[in-house]
Design a protein around this motif. Sequence first.
Motif: not given
Lengths: 293, 554
Positions: A204-232
């Motif tokens: 849908e319009l407005g969807d954010i697709i994030l593709t990353a290696t484990d360097g991101l997912f191993d260090n940041m839990p989902d809620h932290a990622i979402l928090k940063e994405l919400s600033t977009l």
Amino acid sequence: MFSVMTYGRYAARAVANSLSPEHFNGIPIVPNNPRGIQSTVSLLDKRLYGDDACFVAYYNAADVLGVADGVGGWRAYGIDPSQFSKKLMAACEMMVKTGRFVPNQPAELLASGYNELLQDKVPLAGSSTACIVVLDRSKQTLHTANLGDSGFMVVRKGEVVHRSSEQQHFFNTPFQLSVPPAEHRAEVLNDAAEDADTASFDLELGDIILTATDGLFDNMPDHAILKELSTLKDSQYESIKRTVWNLAEQARDLSYDPDYFSPFAKQARKNGYNVTGGKPDDITILLSIVTGD
Amino acid sequence: IKQYAVGIIDYSSQYGGENRRSFSYSVSNIMGEPQIFPKYGDFTQAAVMRTYGPWWEKCESPKYKKDNRPRLFPFASQDYIDVVFDQAVYPWSIAIYETYNPGSLVRILALSIPLPLIDGFTHWEVLWDNPHPQHNLPTAARMFAPILREIKHRSRIIRLEFCHSHLEYYAELDAVELTGLTIFCAFCADSDPTDEDNPEHAPYPGGAFSQLPAELLSKIFSYLSFPDFCRAAQVCTLFRSHSYDPAQFNCLNLHTYWHMVNENTLAGIVDRCKHGCTIQTLNMRWVGGGDIMSSDQLHDFFRVCDLLTLTFLDVGSSPCITDKVLKAMTDVLPHLNHLNIESCDKPTSEGLRVLHKFSNLETLNLYRTKVDDAGIICVLRSNTQLESLNLGSCQHILDYDKVFMEMAAHCQQIRIIDVWRARSLTSQGLNELTTHCKHLEELDFGWCGTLQSSTGCFTHLAKSCRNLHKLFLTANRTVSDAEIRFLAEHCPKLRQLDILGTRQVSVAAIELLLLRCPDMQFLDLSFCFSFTVEVVNGLRTLYPHVSIKRSFQE
């Protein structure tokens, strides 16, 4: 439907030496190695940093993103792990650019890219995980294929609506595409592109697709990622770039924080390793937004 | 308008595999915008042809008569690629991007499709040529844009012709760019060299020439280039009788004039070869390219002419060769010894099965044809004197082991084998071959990934083939010191060796090989782990008579 995307990445290699190994006493074996090879090595040994690679390519109505995380254990064999992931992504990119793929079959694309590696005169060796994501703009769908512990996440209105799952043989040993050197053919883990998890979703319009290696997912839990994405706030290139850099920086800072209870540490504990702190690693993030104009 | 190629119509050879999904080193990489330029090196995204240098011609001994007539114009082309562009234009300039070993382009032609009803047939026009390829160009990527001739018709199909026998290593191309006008600018255009020979009526008797003895006149005629020889028929009846003298036709080489050969030319040749023809060698490579001639004409040529004496026939890369023409060939050429139909992609697998009707073949080249297992096996069974066989890039052969076993059983005289990219060949087939065929001299197993040295098949090969002088194991990653040592010990006549891309061979082993094989001329050590630039330069100084190759990507 259009998409705007950018990416940010950090290479962790250069900084590795500055950390002291005391934090990681008591870890006897690190399975992030080709199977069967045992070694008593600290998690921080820079041999274990794989090297990431990524690509973004377009063909007709398809936007294709890919990330690959080279398995670091190959350094012990004198093989540079970044070669495999770089060449795999370059091969997939070339496949997309020349139209040798079908948008709703990303696993096939991965398989073709992998097969091309064997067609290179240079004798390649190594292995990596891979995650390929295809946005089919004409049908507004997302087709994905994930092999290993890199992955993607689709965020809609601040919530994760789709997420890849990690494929691992055992802790810290993800599924991986590999080309073993001729001498070691028998001993090496080699998963096939057909083993990749595949899934397709409508976008849908407005969807954010994030593709990353484990360097991101191993260090940041989902809620932290979402928090940063919400600033977009908008889909301007500059805003996305800023968000991606913020994410990468946060992940990097957390990875070097010895007291932080990272998702990686959580997983490690579950598997019997008594460890805290982040996991220094290459971090590669591709961020893409579905826009309408 | 500037445009990059959007498609490839045809090509004579390529380094990459024939699988459409694969792009590495494939000629399709010449399409689109340049990807590599200005970098210089051996990259997978380049368009590369199958051969270079003298190494593929060196070993084969030409037993067949060559056409000794002078050429009307110098001709050096060895390979071609036909590219197509989106829009037909009057070509103004054509630029090719060479990213490795520049200097291979020798000729550019455009397929002119004139407006119907106005003038002429579809024909090729030469836009530029330089048959003396440039040597010793600096080793850097370059964009080469020669100055073109003006032509009167628009074109969107361009043929690039290459000669690479002077190059140090493979020539690699990145892109080709056509710049042209959609509206014709009336510069003064040269007249088209549409050379046809017309078997017209010649009105006058011989004049002074009729005083000369016939044999002398024949001798004089044999010094004419072929197009002149044919045109001479229009001069007078005496000349016409010499021009139509079947004894003049021992060897005919139309490869040089492929772009001028059309229906009328063939009709003229048919008239000359109808009766009492003694032709032995016929080279019609590339004839009919761009579909300027239909295969029916060629079919009639074989049906009508008296070709019993023909022993050598080369029709490589000719789009006029179809199943029907092949069948006609097998009916009328019982004494054929040498047949080359490489890159003829029209004949189908079933159509190629008629080849078994030949029974005297010594040389057979089926590179890039659709021949299948049944087809080749039947040919092997009926041609037991086969000495040279090329099955490179034959995608339709599914079980190369079986083919090798049939060869071992029936063609024990075999000396030269090329099975480039044979995906199913294993030690099973190779061992069978080396056990029974004692005359093996030249073997090309490039990119045969299923041959593993751990089975001992290469060491067995070395021990069994004392006369081996060429062995290509390109990109066989399993070649190790053991194989090299066996070759050093058992194959002293070795002249050419290619072990590109193996990590397991040491410098010491190669030094031993160079010591033990004094006839060595060519050694390809590209992408071999232990062979750095310094090591290779060291070897080159020690063994200056050996051409040691070391390619690179960065």
